[in-house]
Design an enzyme around this catalytic site. Sequence first.
Site, mmCIF file in Angstrom:
data_model
loop_
_atom_site.group_PDB
_atom_site.id
_atom_site.type_symbol
_atom_site.label_atom_id
_atom_site.label_comp_id
_atom_site.label_asym_id
_atom_site.label_seq_id
_atom_site.Cartn_x
_atom_site.Cartn_y
_atom_site.Cartn_z
ATOM 1 N N ASP A 202 0.832 -1.201 0.000
ATOM 2 C CA ASP A 202 0.000 0.000 0.000
ATOM 3 C C ASP A 202 0.868 1.253 0.000
ATOM 4 O O ASP A 202 1.452 1.622 1.024
ATOM 5 C CB ASP A 202 -0.907 -0.018 1.232
ATOM 6 C CG ASP A 202 -1.939 1.091 1.218
ATOM 7 O OD1 ASP A 202 -1.965 1.866 0.248
ATOM 8 O OD2 ASP A 202 -2.723 1.178 2.176
ATOM 9 N N ASP A 417 -1.751 5.288 -5.878
ATOM 10 C CA ASP A 417 -2.027 4.488 -4.691
ATOM 11 C C ASP A 417 -2.234 3.028 -5.077
ATOM 12 O O ASP A 417 -3.228 2.674 -5.699
ATOM 13 C CB ASP A 417 -3.273 5.039 -3.981
ATOM 14 C CG ASP A 417 -3.551 4.339 -2.665
ATOM 15 O OD1 ASP A 417 -2.748 3.479 -2.257
ATOM 16 O OD2 ASP A 417 -4.571 4.662 -2.032
#
Length: 546
Positions: A202, A417
């Site tokens: 992440d 992201d």
Amino acid sequence: MQQLPHLLVLRNRVLLLLLLSVFAFGIVLFFSSPPPFHSNHINTHQISHPTSQFTLTLHPSSPPTPTPPQILSTTSSPPPFSPYSMARYNFLSFFLLIFFNFLCLSTQSGLNKLIKSSQNHSFSVSLPLTSAPLFQYASSNNKGIFLSSLAAAAAAGSRKQSQNSKTVSPSYNYKSSFKYSMALIVSLPIGTPPQTQSMVLDTGSQLSWIQCHKKAPAPRKPPPTTTFDPSLSSSFSVLPCTHPLCKPRIPDFTLPTTCDQNRLCHYSYFYADGTLAEGNLVREKFTFSSSQSTPPLILGCASESQDEKGILGMNTGRLSFASQAKLQKFSYCVPSRQGQSSNIMPTGSFYLGQNPNSHTFQYISLLTFPQSQRMPNFDPLAYTVGLVGIRVGGKKLNISESVFRPDAGGSGQTMIDSGTQYTFLVEEAYNKVREEVVRVAGPKMKKGYVYGGALDMCFDGSNPMEIGQLLGDMVLEFEKGVQVLINKNRILDNVGDGVHCLGIGRSQSLGIASNIIGNFHQQNLWVEFDLTNRRVGFGTADCTRA
């Protein structure tokens, strides 16, 4: 990294040898100095060092009248030595100087080799990275269509960007493979001895955390390696309430901490999709081999979560894995997947350190903004890039570049992201994309259908290849002329039950005001985060073979 303590030991030894050499030099000078030619001569002898600008004044034992020492004098008197004494003195001085210079050069050579070895220190490990459906991490209200890695505190209060100290970073060369479904899952060896843990890669969150459970004893079979057992690791330690991170002088809204009933540091980490991660802050190593490991890093140790996988936080925050491990760069390649209804999970690649394909990448700079643009909607720890436009089917959409830049309140930030599945755009940009999709394929759209509360450009029972031909390729245009092409065959996602949706949603559905480029639009693309040069690189690839 592990050789730095040896550098300090060697430095201390060099200093000790230097002091001993200087002391020995002074002793020799004292005992080798001959008497003057006659007793009525001057009471003190001023000796000038051949290679320095100071005079050392020596006092004989007689006559008893002392003369104040003349230290740091820049002049000297001719030494009243006999020729034999002068020759002996010159010989001893020359010998000591040669010995001292040899000692310094030899030690410096060894020190330089050790420093160079430490700076070039690297390791290479290949570990599996698998995928899992994203709904295991997202809240039920959003039906698992994304794992937003933006902390909820971004909308609740101000956030301050951490400034990492500029130190010599270890050179990592670590490669891992992974399978991709809706999240990028990497398997990492943690602890001493290592226990393999699955973590969501992440780039939008800071804190890394793992699932911690003390496994029940199994007399015959070892327990499954889905959670981490702290009792089995010799390098595991917990952070007490007295740790500065647990009681910061200035509240850290990116990582709220409290003191629990056991006097341990407790954290609560919120995500924008409503997911909550909480537990105790701990220190633990990532152990890649018996001789290669990171120093103890601060992690979250979750004990109440029902999830089997943790999070590998890789943003620019001071507590992210990337920052604590002092990574210079990392990269990943997301393979093309077959849709959520498919059980096929293709394998991709993940690098820590130099990527051998980086010479083919196109780079854009990471953007920075003044403090006034970091509240309340700006995420200063994200990888913010300069998106300047979007093209659909060769048509440049009429979207102002300012829509992709943060305004005075931080709204409009564009970030990359890996922890968010789809791409989300602010209202003005999203409306322009939807207008174009309706114009070219409106009659085939599924009326009144919204997948997961976010995707409403969906098609039911239609041939996705046909819809792709109607829409054409989509291109994300960045600064410096860099472009990321989303092939028309990958523009739609199979969300199940014969429904295919364009992988773009409204940011408003996430409760944020940012543009997010999710991992769905990073398929068959190398994405490299060069932390040293503050830039992001893109390179097309067949990620199943990367």
